[in-house]
Design a protein around this motif. Structure first.
Motif, PDB file in Angstrom:
ATOM      1  N   ASN A  81       8.003  10.307  -1.033  1.00 41.60           N
ATOM      2  CA  ASN A  81       9.292  10.114  -0.339  1.00 41.60           C
ATOM      3  C   ASN A  81       9.190  10.402   1.152  1.00 41.60           C
ATOM      4  N   LYS A  82       7.994  10.807   1.600  1.00 41.02           N
ATOM      5  CA  LYS A  82       7.905  11.270   2.995  1.00 41.02           C
ATOM      6  C   LYS A  82       6.916  10.475   3.827  1.00 41.02           C
ATOM      7  N   TRP A  83       6.368   9.391   3.283  1.00 47.07           N
ATOM      8  CA  TRP A  83       5.284   8.729   4.007  1.00 47.07           C
ATOM      9  C   TRP A  83       5.715   8.175   5.358  1.00 47.07           C
ATOM     10  N   ARG A  84       7.024   7.908   5.514  1.00 49.54           N
ATOM     11  CA  ARG A  84       7.491   7.379   6.803  1.00 49.54           C
ATOM     12  C   ARG A  84       7.356   8.400   7.927  1.00 49.54           C
ATOM     13  N   ASP A  85       7.311   9.691   7.548  1.00 50.30           N
ATOM     14  CA  ASP A  85       7.185  10.746   8.566  1.00 50.30           C
ATOM     15  C   ASP A  85       5.728  11.004   8.930  1.00 50.30           C
ATOM     16  N   ASN A  86       4.822  10.287   8.294  1.00 52.18           N
ATOM     17  CA  ASN A  86       3.399  10.551   8.504  1.00 52.18           C
ATOM     18  C   ASN A  86       2.766   9.358   9.237  1.00 52.18           C
ATOM     19  N   PRO A  87       2.331   9.561  10.486  1.00 48.94           N
ATOM     20  CA  PRO A  87       1.850   8.424  11.302  1.00 48.94           C
ATOM     21  C   PRO A  87       0.686   7.671  10.659  1.00 48.94           C
ATOM     22  N   THR A  88      -0.187   8.366   9.939  1.00 50.74           N
ATOM     23  CA  THR A  88      -1.336   7.689   9.318  1.00 50.74           C
ATOM     24  C   THR A  88      -0.864   6.765   8.199  1.00 50.74           C
ATOM     25  N   LEU A  89       0.033   7.278   7.359  1.00 50.52           N
ATOM     26  CA  LEU A  89       0.508   6.480   6.224  1.00 50.52           C
ATOM     27  C   LEU A  89       1.397   5.330   6.699  1.00 50.52           C
ATOM     28  N   LEU A  90       2.149   5.592   7.768  1.00 50.29           N
ATOM     29  CA  LEU A  90       2.987   4.535   8.340  1.00 50.29           C
ATOM     30  C   LEU A  90       2.101   3.413   8.891  1.00 50.29           C
ATOM     31  N   PHE A  91       1.040   3.794   9.568  1.00 49.38           N
ATOM     32  CA  PHE A  91       0.079   2.818  10.118  1.00 49.38           C
ATOM     33  C   PHE A  91      -0.526   1.995   8.974  1.00 49.38           C
ATOM     34  N   ALA A  92      -0.909   2.692   7.891  1.00 44.38           N
ATOM     35  CA  ALA A  92      -1.521   1.995   6.746  1.00 44.38           C
ATOM     36  C   ALA A  92      -0.525   1.009   6.137  1.00 44.38           C
ATOM     37  N   LYS A  93       0.707   1.459   5.984  1.00 43.92           N
ATOM     38  CA  LYS A  93       1.747   0.585   5.420  1.00 43.92           C
ATOM     39  C   LYS A  93       1.970  -0.641   6.295  1.00 43.92           C
ATOM     40  N   ARG A  94       2.020  -0.392   7.616  1.00 44.91           N
ATOM     41  CA  ARG A  94       2.252  -1.512   8.554  1.00 44.91           C
ATOM     42  C   ARG A  94       1.097  -2.505   8.504  1.00 44.91           C
ATOM     43  N   ASN A  95      -0.075  -2.018   8.125  1.00 39.11           N
ATOM     44  CA  ASN A  95      -1.225  -2.908   7.956  1.00 39.11           C
ATOM     45  C   ASN A  95      -1.200  -3.609   6.594  1.00 39.11           C
TER      46      ASN A  95
END
Ligand SMILES: Cc1ncc(COP(=O)(O)O)c(C=O)c1O
Length: 302
Positions: free
Chosen positions: A96-110
């Motif tokens: 529920n918190k991946w949006r607050d994590n720059p690495t996971l957000l970057f991975a998702k955006r990829n």
């Protein structure tokens, strides 16, 4: 070939010291803006060989922690190649918190699909790998940190005629692939130092499976534990950037350089030694580290 040999090699920069030691850093972090440092070379054969053999429906699956440089790099490979990727991330609580994590957000955006697994499940990665390989027989499942025999072969390309000119080759050690490649392919007269940032008793055996380790010395550089950041490390990284204009991150390269300076100070290296440190990238991790430091009201990495 998706990952190519760069036309130019990355620079080797001198770091002046107050001692009779010649210290240099090889800027592998500059090799690619998103697949930086050792990740580029550890993925080189893994990805290129796989894509050559699986032109239809390729799929990349891998593992990593919340701030993993490897997860960031694999997601970038997927984005570049236009192929789907799946990241198995340690820690269900992140779901529920991946949006607050720059690495996971970057991975998702990829475009990476993230699946959050419990620490217990993650510990049994071999089982998970077996299950996933049955489920997705055509997928390439890359181990944690990208470390395997192909990775070791790729690390050979961090070495060249210029690196032959040094007495000591230094790198940070997480899963052991990078140091194994350096030890395996360096010159016989060169000494390799692996700066262990993770307190893992099984690491030496893992490295032994990847290299004969003939000239390799592992030195504890945990500074409080894997991913733990002491104030002295933050100070060191900020001073280093101010003095030499070179950014370091706090999990791998920052701790390695901090320990290298301690060793120089203690007289570990004989006078006139030529010491080369590999900057293995991972700078994407600074943002996530700073978010944690900010919450703790501590100084940030500049
Ligand atoms: C920036 C950085 N440096 C060094 C390492 C250590 O490499 P290895 O896992 O091959 O020991 C890692 C992990 O891959 C890393 O992300």
């Amino acid at each position: 070939m998706l990952l190519k040999f760069p036309a130019e090699t990355v620079p080797i920069q001198e770091i002046p010291t107050d001692y009779n030691i010649k210290l240099f850093i090889k800027r592998e972090d500059l090799i690619h803006p998103q697949i930086s440092g050792n990740k580029y070379w550890k993925l080189f054969y893994n990805v290129n060989n796989y894509l050559e053999n699986h032109p239809e429906s390729p799929y990349l699956i891998t593992f990593g922690g919340a701030y993993s440089n490897h997860i960031a790099a694999v997601s970038a490979v997927g984005n570049l190649a236009g192929i789907p990727t799946l990241g198995l991330i340690r820690g269900e609580e992140l779901a529920n918190k991946w949006r607050d994590n720059p690495t996971l957000l970057f991975a998702k955006r990829n475009g990476m699909n993230l699946k959050f697994v419990s620490r217990e499940e993650y510990r049994h990665k071999e089982k998970l790998t077996e299950f996933l390989q049955n489920e997705f027989p055509h997928a390439l499942i890359i181990p944690e940190g990208g470390t395997n025999k192909e990775a070791v072969a790729g690390v050979k390309m961090m070495l060249n005629d210029q690196t032959k000119d040094f007495d000591y080759l230094c790198t940070a050690v997480g899963t052991g692939g990078t140091v194994s490649g350096i030890a395996e392919f360096c010159e016989e007269n060169q000494k390799v130092i692996g700066f262990k940032v993770v307190d893992d008793a099984s690491l030496e055996n893992k490295i032994l499976e990847l290299t004969s380790m003939r000239n390799l010395n592992l030195i504890d550089s945990c500074f409080g534990g894997y991913g733990k950041i002491k104030d002295e490390t933050i100070r060191f990284i900020n001073d280093f950037k101010e003095k030499y204009g070179i950014p370091l991150e706090p999990v791998y390269t920052g701790k390695m350089m901090q320990k290298v300076f301690e060793l120089i100070h203690e007289g570990y290296f004989p006078e006139n030694s030529r010491v080369l440190c590999f900057h293995t990238g991972g700078l994407q991790g600074i943002e996530g580290a700073n978010l944690l430091l900010e919450k703790q009201n501590r100084n940030l990495i500049i």
